[in-house]
Design an enzyme around this catalytic site. Sequence first.
Site, mmCIF file in Angstrom:
data_model
loop_
_atom_site.group_PDB
_atom_site.id
_atom_site.type_symbol
_atom_site.label_atom_id
_atom_site.label_comp_id
_atom_site.label_asym_id
_atom_site.label_seq_id
_atom_site.Cartn_x
_atom_site.Cartn_y
_atom_site.Cartn_z
ATOM 1 N N LYS A 15 79.590 30.010 28.324
ATOM 2 C CA LYS A 15 79.729 29.507 26.947
ATOM 3 C C LYS A 15 78.717 30.172 26.031
ATOM 4 C CE LYS A 15 75.744 26.839 26.941
ATOM 5 N NZ LYS A 15 74.532 27.203 26.202
ATOM 6 N N ASP A 143 75.575 20.258 29.775
ATOM 7 C CA ASP A 143 76.563 21.315 29.511
ATOM 8 C C ASP A 143 77.758 21.262 30.467
ATOM 9 O OD1 ASP A 143 75.249 22.563 27.392
ATOM 10 O OD2 ASP A 143 74.360 24.154 28.625
HETATM 11 C C1 LIG Z 1 70.692 24.503 25.474
HETATM 12 C C2 LIG Z 1 72.045 24.049 25.945
HETATM 13 O O1 LIG Z 1 72.542 24.954 26.932
HETATM 14 C C3 LIG Z 1 73.033 24.096 24.774
HETATM 15 O O2 LIG Z 1 74.367 23.929 25.181
HETATM 16 C C4 LIG Z 1 72.016 22.642 26.525
HETATM 17 O O3 LIG Z 1 71.530 21.705 25.567
HETATM 18 C C5 LIG Z 1 71.255 22.530 27.836
HETATM 19 O O4 LIG Z 1 72.086 21.836 28.704
HETATM 20 P P1 LIG Z 1 71.764 21.729 30.294
HETATM 21 O O5 LIG Z 1 71.199 23.019 30.774
HETATM 22 O O6 LIG Z 1 73.000 21.191 30.938
HETATM 23 O O7 LIG Z 1 70.599 20.671 30.258
HETATM 24 P P2 LIG Z 1 70.292 19.429 31.226
HETATM 25 O O8 LIG Z 1 70.323 19.895 32.644
HETATM 26 O O9 LIG Z 1 71.139 18.254 30.853
HETATM 27 O O10 LIG Z 1 68.786 19.127 30.781
HETATM 28 C C6 LIG Z 1 67.727 19.989 31.114
HETATM 29 C C7 LIG Z 1 66.580 19.705 30.174
HETATM 30 O O11 LIG Z 1 66.864 20.244 28.868
HETATM 31 C C8 LIG Z 1 66.375 19.394 27.858
HETATM 32 N N1 LIG Z 1 67.512 18.901 27.039
HETATM 33 C C9 LIG Z 1 68.799 19.149 27.399
HETATM 34 C C10 LIG Z 1 69.853 18.708 26.607
HETATM 35 C C11 LIG Z 1 69.544 17.998 25.422
HETATM 36 N N2 LIG Z 1 70.512 17.537 24.628
HETATM 37 N N3 LIG Z 1 68.254 17.759 25.077
HETATM 38 C C12 LIG Z 1 67.237 18.222 25.856
HETATM 39 O O12 LIG Z 1 66.071 18.018 25.513
HETATM 40 C C13 LIG Z 1 65.652 18.265 28.560
HETATM 41 O O13 LIG Z 1 64.295 18.657 28.671
HETATM 42 C C14 LIG Z 1 66.313 18.231 29.927
HETATM 43 O O14 LIG Z 1 65.478 17.695 30.929
HETATM 44 N N1 LIG Z 2 74.618 27.459 40.606
HETATM 45 C C1 LIG Z 2 73.521 27.831 39.941
HETATM 46 N N2 LIG Z 2 73.472 29.027 39.340
HETATM 47 C C2 LIG Z 2 72.363 29.403 38.655
HETATM 48 N N3 LIG Z 2 71.242 28.671 38.570
HETATM 49 C C3 LIG Z 2 71.238 27.485 39.148
HETATM 50 C C4 LIG Z 2 72.362 27.018 39.857
HETATM 51 N N4 LIG Z 2 72.091 25.785 40.298
HETATM 52 C C5 LIG Z 2 70.837 25.505 39.911
HETATM 53 N N5 LIG Z 2 70.308 26.520 39.218
HETATM 54 C C6 LIG Z 2 68.947 26.521 38.620
HETATM 55 O O1 LIG Z 2 69.110 26.315 37.216
HETATM 56 C C7 LIG Z 2 68.286 27.208 36.463
HETATM 57 C C8 LIG Z 2 69.000 27.521 35.146
HETATM 58 O O2 LIG Z 2 70.090 28.342 35.455
HETATM 59 P P1 LIG Z 2 71.393 28.479 34.543
HETATM 60 O O3 LIG Z 2 72.008 29.785 34.892
HETATM 61 O O4 LIG Z 2 72.250 27.279 34.641
HETATM 62 O O5 LIG Z 2 70.713 28.510 33.111
HETATM 63 P P2 LIG Z 2 71.317 28.546 31.699
HETATM 64 O O6 LIG Z 2 72.537 29.402 31.700
HETATM 65 O O7 LIG Z 2 70.198 28.887 30.774
HETATM 66 O O8 LIG Z 2 71.779 27.055 31.440
HETATM 67 P P3 LIG Z 2 72.132 26.346 30.069
HETATM 68 O O9 LIG Z 2 72.801 27.352 29.177
HETATM 69 O O10 LIG Z 2 73.094 25.263 30.535
HETATM 70 O O11 LIG Z 2 70.843 25.806 29.542
HETATM 71 C C9 LIG Z 2 68.082 28.410 37.371
HETATM 72 O O12 LIG Z 2 66.867 29.034 37.123
HETATM 73 C C10 LIG Z 2 68.169 27.829 38.769
HETATM 74 O O13 LIG Z 2 66.884 27.471 39.249
#
Ligand SMILES: C[C@](O)(CO)[C@H](O)COP(=O)(O)OP(=O)(O)OC[C@H]1O[C@@H](n2ccc(N)nc2=O)[C@H](O)[C@@H]1O
Ligand SMILES: Nc1ncnc2c1ncn2[C@@H]1O[C@H](COP(=O)(O)OP(=O)(O)OP(=O)(O)O)[C@@H](O)[C@H]1O
Length: 305
Positions: A15, A143
């Site tokens: 996304k 997400d």
């Molecule tokens: C940055 C984005 O990727 C935009 O779509 C999302 O808001 C992040 O979503 P995500 O990775 O699924 O996040 P989660 O696994 O739910 O949360 C991880 C951490 O991100 C922060 N978090 C996430 C979502 C949100 N609305 N507020 C937050 O402050 C919090 O510190 C939380 O502990």
């Molecule tokens: N299946 C997976 N693939 C990648 N990372 C994973 C997975 N499961 C757990 N993780 C952990 O989650 C962390 C974040 O990875 P991810 O690729 O989801 O980040 P992101 O794309 O920045 O996520 P978001 O956009 O939802 O914030 C990684 O550093 C890893 O430690």
Amino acid sequence: MARPAGGVTVRVPAKVNVQLAVGAPRPDGFHDLANVFLAVGLYDEITVTPSDTLRITVTGPDAHLVPRDGTNLAARAAELLAARYGVKDPGVHIHIAKDIPVAGGMAGGSADGAGALLACDALWGTGAGRTELLDICAELGSDVPFSLVGGAALGRGRGEILTPLDVRGVFHWVFAPADGGLSTPAVYRECDRLRAGTAVPEPEATPQLLAALRTGDPVSLAAAVSNDLQPAAVSLRPSLAATLEAGTAAGALAALVSGSGPTCAFLAEDAAAAERVAAALTASGTCRAARVAQGPAAGATLLPG
Ligand SMILES: C[C@](O)(CO)[C@H](O)COP(=O)(O)OP(=O)(O)OC[C@H]1O[C@@H](n2ccc(N)nc2=O)[C@H](O)[C@@H]1O
Ligand SMILES: Nc1ncnc2c1ncn2[C@@H]1O[C@H](COP(=O)(O)OP(=O)(O)OP(=O)(O)O)[C@@H](O)[C@H]1O
């Protein structure tokens, strides 16, 4: 590596957030959002096959960065589904063919969580309905529900409460992953730090942005995209400023950080312009790679056979 035989395979998109409006921190540590998600055509494929134990294998350029233990979102999805539906033999081999950048702000881990959930539901015949699956997705992460549904949607709450959005046609994007990821909680913390002492408005999706999606006009969309986490991502990774500038200089209509970064996203006028921007970004040396992809893309999808 070929897909493991005899299993169920699900394909899940990455996304980009075309608008990410972030409210003040909530008492539970999350932030209320107006999060306009667009699924784009970079995919992970998750294949599940029966096994004695829970086992994870990963292939792809970033495979070494992905955890193989119970913290992997795909493993957590399988465990949650098995516990909720009392699956008798929940051992499963989960193979992730990873093409979405890791820790890149493109919801790669979330994609694997949603994909494993749908794949295990099919493998085990649990028959969970859409509402139950979305409920488990929300438990896995903010997400994850969007990774299941794909297309375009407005995410409220912490991003998990979704309303589908109308989009006409396709938008052409270029994605530039960086070397090394950014931690999502660290980027939200930096956003709070940078905004300390200022009044933070209630997050709202802008009517101009929603109208641009409905009309399919890339110039209007480019004028309306925004990401409240961008200053925080650039503060933590100052080199992103040069990547964004290189894409703009190459003719991108808009340049923004994808979600919490560090992947940078560039909106192009059409497919040919996207190819030109990708080539210029690659040549600029300001990013690890540059890849074109279109959105919206379908959400988690079971693949035949
Ligand atoms: C940055 C984005 O990727 C935009 O779509 C999302 O808001 C992040 O979503 P995500 O990775 O699924 O996040 P989660 O696994 O739910 O949360 C991880 C951490 O991100 C922060 N978090 C996430 C979502 C949100 N609305 N507020 C937050 O402050 C919090 O510190 C939380 O502990
Ligand atoms: N299946 C997976 N693939 C990648 N990372 C994973 C997975 N499961 C757990 N993780 C952990 O989650 C962390 C974040 O990875 P991810 O690729 O989801 O980040 P992101 O794309 O920045 O996520 P978001 O956009 O939802 O914030 C990684 O550093 C890893 O430690």
